[in-house]
Design a protein around this motif. Structure first.
Motif, PDB file in Angstrom:
ATOM      1  N   PHE A 172       0.828  -1.207   0.000  1.00  0.00           N
ATOM      2  CA  PHE A 172       0.000   0.000   0.000  1.00  0.00           C
ATOM      3  C   PHE A 172       0.860   1.253   0.000  1.00  0.00           C
ATOM      4  O   PHE A 172       0.661   2.162  -0.819  1.00  0.00           O
TER       5      PHE A 172
ATOM      6  N   LEU B  67       1.271   3.952  -2.930  1.00  0.00           N
ATOM      7  CA  LEU B  67       0.893   5.332  -2.655  1.00  0.00           C
ATOM      8  C   LEU B  67       2.003   6.280  -3.057  1.00  0.00           C
ATOM      9  O   LEU B  67       1.772   7.293  -3.735  1.00  0.00           O
TER      10      LEU B  67
ATOM     11  N   LEU C 195      -2.061   4.581  -6.691  1.00  0.00           N
ATOM     12  CA  LEU C 195      -3.343   4.336  -6.044  1.00  0.00           C
ATOM     13  C   LEU C 195      -4.351   5.385  -6.500  1.00  0.00           C
ATOM     14  O   LEU C 195      -4.119   6.118  -7.452  1.00  0.00           O
ATOM     15  N   THR C 196      -5.469   5.449  -5.827  1.00  0.00           N
ATOM     16  CA  THR C 196      -6.493   6.431  -6.164  1.00  0.00           C
ATOM     17  C   THR C 196      -6.600   7.468  -5.061  1.00  0.00           C
ATOM     18  O   THR C 196      -6.098   7.273  -3.947  1.00  0.00           O
TER      19      THR C 196
ATOM     20  N   ASP D  41      -8.101   5.983  -1.980  1.00  0.00           N
ATOM     21  CA  ASP D  41      -7.181   5.229  -1.126  1.00  0.00           C
ATOM     22  C   ASP D  41      -6.507   6.155  -0.114  1.00  0.00           C
ATOM     23  O   ASP D  41      -6.336   5.803   1.056  1.00  0.00           O
TER      24      ASP D  41
ATOM     25  N   ALA E   8      -4.662  -2.049   1.674  1.00  0.00           N
ATOM     26  CA  ALA E   8      -4.399  -2.577   0.334  1.00  0.00           C
ATOM     27  C   ALA E   8      -5.471  -3.574  -0.076  1.00  0.00           C
ATOM     28  O   ALA E   8      -5.783  -3.721  -1.267  1.00  0.00           O
TER      29      ALA E   8
END
Length: 216
Positions: free
Chosen positions: A29, A33, A38-39, A42, A215
């Motif tokens: 994760f 990041l 990621l978004t 997230d 994640a």
């Protein structure tokens, strides 16, 4: 475990948590990041989990300060200027909207982290300081890198990044040095130093579990 009391506490913590620290910052994760893979959601989810964690951490630190009326241990470390909950509240309101409290909930790993913090005895300075060290010293260093990533890759504005704003403490490098110098001056014996290190490793593990669940 043998702890050499001649070793500065800041060195003990840095070296003794190096593996756990690396594992936490290199979870899938956090790596994704930092790479911008990621978004935005997230990153919002991460901020939401921080809200629950820091609420528990700062409550525990205040209890620890109350149990240290002479200012010998916890009170010397738990600087109120570091507290993040008000900043997180502003960030979540900007990210989600005025009903943000109804829109977020803690992950199971976050609930475990919170429960750990809530069950630290008020007078257990090594445990309180260990958890304080792991979160805040990371925030005022690596957190600045994350803030730039969130702004650059995910489009977060300053109104959504108050969590990473430590202007209240002044320039970060001298503050970090002062924090470490204070750690090194704490009157901890061998047993307390062992507890400090054990709790710091636990704190990194708890953070890793939160990142792993994010994640998923």
């Amino acid at each position: 475990m043998t702890i050499v009391t001649a070793t500065p506490i800041s060195t003990l913590l840095r070296d003794g948590t190096a593996t756990a620290h690396s594992q936490a910052e290199n979870t899938s994760f956090m790596s994704a990041l930092g790479s911008g893979n990621l978004t935005r959601q997230d990153a919002v989810n991460l901020t939401a989990q921080y809200y629950f964690i820091y609420t528990a951490l700062e409550q525990a630190a205040r209890r620890g300060c109350s149990a240290d009326p002479e200012g010998v241990t916890t009170s010397r470390i738990a600087d109120p200027r570091l507290e993040r909950v008000p900043a997180l509240e502003r960030d979540l309101a900007a990210m989600i909207g005025p009903d943000w409290r109804e829109q977020i909930s803690p992950l199971p790993a976050t609930r475990q982290y919170v429960a750990t913090l809530e069950h630290i005895p008020d007078a257990d300075a090594p445990a309180l300081i260990a958890h304080h060290y792991v979160r805040y010293l990371g925030d005022i260093a690596g957190g600045q890198v994350i803030a730039r990533v969130l702004a650059g890759h995910y489009g977060f504005t300053a109104d959504e990044l108050n969590f990473y704003d430590f202007s209240a403490i002044g320039k970060i490098p001298p503050y970090r040095k002062q924090y470490k110098d204070t750690l090194d001056s704490l009157p901890f014996d061998e047993v307390e130093r062992a507890s400090l290190l054990s709790n710091a490793r636990q704190a990194f593990t708890l953070n890793s579990r939160v990142f792993i669940e994010l994640a998923g």
